[in-house]
Design a protein around this motif. Structure first.
Motif, PDB file in Angstrom:
ATOM      1  N   GLY A  83       0.566 -52.876 -44.697  1.00  0.00           N
ATOM      2  CA  GLY A  83      -0.491 -52.191 -43.969  1.00  0.00           C
ATOM      3  C   GLY A  83      -0.078 -51.299 -42.826  1.00  0.00           C
ATOM      4  O   GLY A  83      -0.931 -50.785 -42.096  1.00  0.00           O
ATOM      5  N   TYR A  84       1.221 -51.100 -42.639  1.00  0.00           N
ATOM      6  CA  TYR A  84       1.698 -50.269 -41.534  1.00  0.00           C
ATOM      7  C   TYR A  84       2.117 -48.884 -42.028  1.00  0.00           C
ATOM      8  O   TYR A  84       2.545 -48.732 -43.178  1.00  0.00           O
ATOM      9  N   GLY A  85       2.039 -47.912 -41.137  1.00  0.00           N
ATOM     10  CA  GLY A  85       2.678 -46.635 -41.367  1.00  0.00           C
ATOM     11  C   GLY A  85       4.084 -46.665 -40.792  1.00  0.00           C
ATOM     12  O   GLY A  85       4.470 -47.609 -40.103  1.00  0.00           O
ATOM     13  N   VAL A  86       4.850 -45.626 -41.079  1.00  0.00           N
ATOM     14  CA  VAL A  86       6.243 -45.564 -40.634  1.00  0.00           C
ATOM     15  C   VAL A  86       6.483 -44.277 -39.856  1.00  0.00           C
ATOM     16  O   VAL A  86       6.072 -43.189 -40.282  1.00  0.00           O
ATOM     17  N   ILE A  87       7.148 -44.410 -38.710  1.00  0.00           N
ATOM     18  CA  ILE A  87       7.551 -43.261 -37.901  1.00  0.00           C
ATOM     19  C   ILE A  87       9.073 -43.218 -37.860  1.00  0.00           C
ATOM     20  O   ILE A  87       9.716 -44.233 -37.579  1.00  0.00           O
ATOM     21  N   THR A  88       9.661 -42.053 -38.149  1.00  0.00           N
ATOM     22  CA  THR A  88      11.106 -41.887 -37.995  1.00  0.00           C
ATOM     23  C   THR A  88      11.368 -40.587 -37.232  1.00  0.00           C
ATOM     24  O   THR A  88      10.448 -39.845 -36.903  1.00  0.00           O
ATOM     25  N   GLY A  89      12.652 -40.335 -37.011  1.00  0.00           N
ATOM     26  CA  GLY A  89      13.044 -39.088 -36.364  1.00  0.00           C
ATOM     27  C   GLY A  89      12.996 -37.888 -37.271  1.00  0.00           C
ATOM     28  O   GLY A  89      13.322 -36.769 -36.844  1.00  0.00           O
TER      29      GLY A  89
END
Length: 241
Positions: A83-89
């Motif tokens: 259920g989470y989104g993902v943030i990267t560089g």
């Protein structure tokens, strides 16, 4: 040595010692302020309604056949399924792996790219409406911290350490909530945190013992995601997209 023979670094060093008049200072600094404001406003507008996300940090140099690349991809996929989104560089290496895992599962895949003279370029797995480009590292780091409800830290270099200790410092000083921080790869991280315990804590008393409780060191994607899930289960909170 004439100005024309100076390389870029030497020009910057020499410029730092030059006396500038008030008009030059006012003009240059005013434009910098507006550029910084523009980056903040653009990022706030794009990320304000993004929902629960986990930031994944790690090296841009990690190749696709590296076990840590595959682990980052699996972690991101599991986060999305939970259920989470993902943030990267937003760049290559571990960042690409994180975005790839999220994107292929149909989850939110955010990329916060930084303009650099080497290494960095947007990977292909970022949602087009969630791709941001930054000139300023400090603005970019605000977005990593402000819009994440947890941090997964894969093996990386100086930039990864910068992001890791930014998160630890903000939590330690209570500037942000005590979100979970998960370091993946005991063989990579334990030496660093053994030194922190032995020298920073026990020898020099520069941190408190409870500061070490802010991090979790694990070896597998399942363990990493479990730390995030267990943390939020204590508060009866679940992601809801």
């Amino acid at each position: 040595m004439t100005e024309i023979n100076l390389n870029e670094d030497e020009q910057k060093i020499r410029k730092a010692f030059q006396t500038r008049d008030w008009n030059e200072i006012k003009t240059n600094d005013s434009w910098t302020i507006f550029k910084v404001m523009s980056e903040f406003v653009s990022a706030f507008e794009k990320l304000a309604e993004i929902g629960p996300c986990v930031s994944i940090f790690g090296s841009a140099r990690t190749k696709a056949d590296n076990p840590y690349y595959k682990m980052a991809e699996e972690i991101a996929a599991k986060l999305v399924r939970h259920g989470y989104g993902v943030i990267t560089g937003g760049g290559p290496g571990i960042m690409e792996a994180g975005n790839k895992g999220a994107y292929q599962q149909g989850g939110k895949s955010v990329g916060l790219n930084i303009v650099l003279p080497f290494e960095q370029f947007n990977n292909q797995y970022i949602d087009r409406d969630k791709m941001l480009n930054f000139d300023y590292f400090f603005v970019r780091k605000v977005m990593f911290m402000k819009y994440a409800q947890g941090f997964i830290v894969m093996p990386g270099g100086m930039g990864t350490l910068d992001e890791l200790f930014e998160a630890i410092t903000l939590i330690q000083t209570k500037k942000i909530a005590r979100f979970p921080i998960v370091l993946v790869g005991r063989s990579y991280w334990e030496g660093l945190f053994k030194w922190i315990e032995d020298v920073m804590l026990n020898q020099e008393h520069n941190i408190n013992a409870e500061d070490l409780n802010l991090i979790n060191i694990v070896d597998t994607p399942t363990e990493a995601v479990k730390v995030i899930d267990d943390f939020y289960s204590k508060y009866m909170l679940k992601p809801n997209f």
